[in-house]
Design a protein around this motif. Structure first.
Motif: not given
Length: 232
Positions: A150-155, A157-163, A197-200
């Motif tokens: 997922p290359l998008y970012t949701m409210k 932090g969902g999306g690429l950060a979660s992936f 955000h992924s680090l957090k």
């Protein structure tokens, strides 16, 4: 050239080294998530047998086949379709990080990874997904399923950060990040925010795992083995 990086010719000249080839398959798309979030590109990865995310591919033997022919052979097994891989699709070659459990540093034990990126049409990507789940020999065994990045970012932090906070095999996460920048699929500023955000999120994941571990310890301490009835 960066540390560990090799030219394709240098990699093939390495005596006694093992070789593994993997590829990132992607395409552009105009589709949107929920009709409002642009998906932008479809990038395929896979959930491996070991529970890690990685790119399709595997070991090849340059003494018996070209790197590209070996990679195409691996893709047929894992994806169920024949995909011609060209030398022009080659992105980089490098020594894989030495295993912490390895006591040998000789070239005979070194693994060289070759990474490719192939742009396709959206219908071709969809055909790969269909075949991977229906005709691929390795589906459900070495490959547990194909996944899209997922290359998008949701409210939130969902999306690429979660992936990106998931577990990846070897250099797959850095290969993905490098490819996103190299092929202008994600802006550097955006990827920087996503990785931060992924680090957090990883910190929260560690806390959740610790809580789950403590729960199992409580259960082990209070578990009463079932009694065995004596037959009269």
């Amino acid at each position: 050239m960066a540390s560990g990086q090799l030219s394709r010719a240098e990699a093939l000249a390495c005596s006694g080294c093992r070789h593994a080839c993997h590829v990132m398959l992607y395409c552009g798309t105009k589709s949107q998530l929920f009709g409002r979030l642009p998906i932008r590109h479809i990038i395929l990865m896979q959930m491996r047998f070991d529970g890690l995310l990685g790119f399709p591919g595997g070991f090849v033997n340059p003494s018996k086949e070209t790197l590209e022919a070996g990679l195409s052979r691996e893709l047929l097994e894992e994806l169920g379709v024949t995909l011609p891989i060209l030398v022009e699709d080659h992105v980089d070659s490098c020594y894989a990080p030495a295993s912490s459990s390895s006591s040998s540093s000789s070239s005979s034990s070194r693994l060289i990874t070759h990474f490719y990126v192939k742009k396709m049409e959206e219908e071709q990507i969809r055909e790969v997904e269909r075949a991977a789940a229906s005709t691929a020999a390795d589906h459900g065994q070495e490959v547990l399923g194909m996944v899209r990045v997922p290359l998008y970012t949701m409210k939130g932090g969902g999306g690429l950060a979660s992936f990106l906070s998931h577990s990846f095999v070897g250099s797959a996460r850095s290969q993905l990040a490098d490819s996103l920048l190299r092929f202008n699929l994600v802006a550097p500023e955006e990827l920087n925010k996503v990785l931060t955000h992924s680090l957090k999120m990883n910190t929260h994941t560690a806390d959740d795992l610790q809580a789950a571990l403590e729960l199992t310890e409580v259960k082990m301490n209070t578990h009463t083995p079932p009694t065995t009835c004596r037959r009269l």
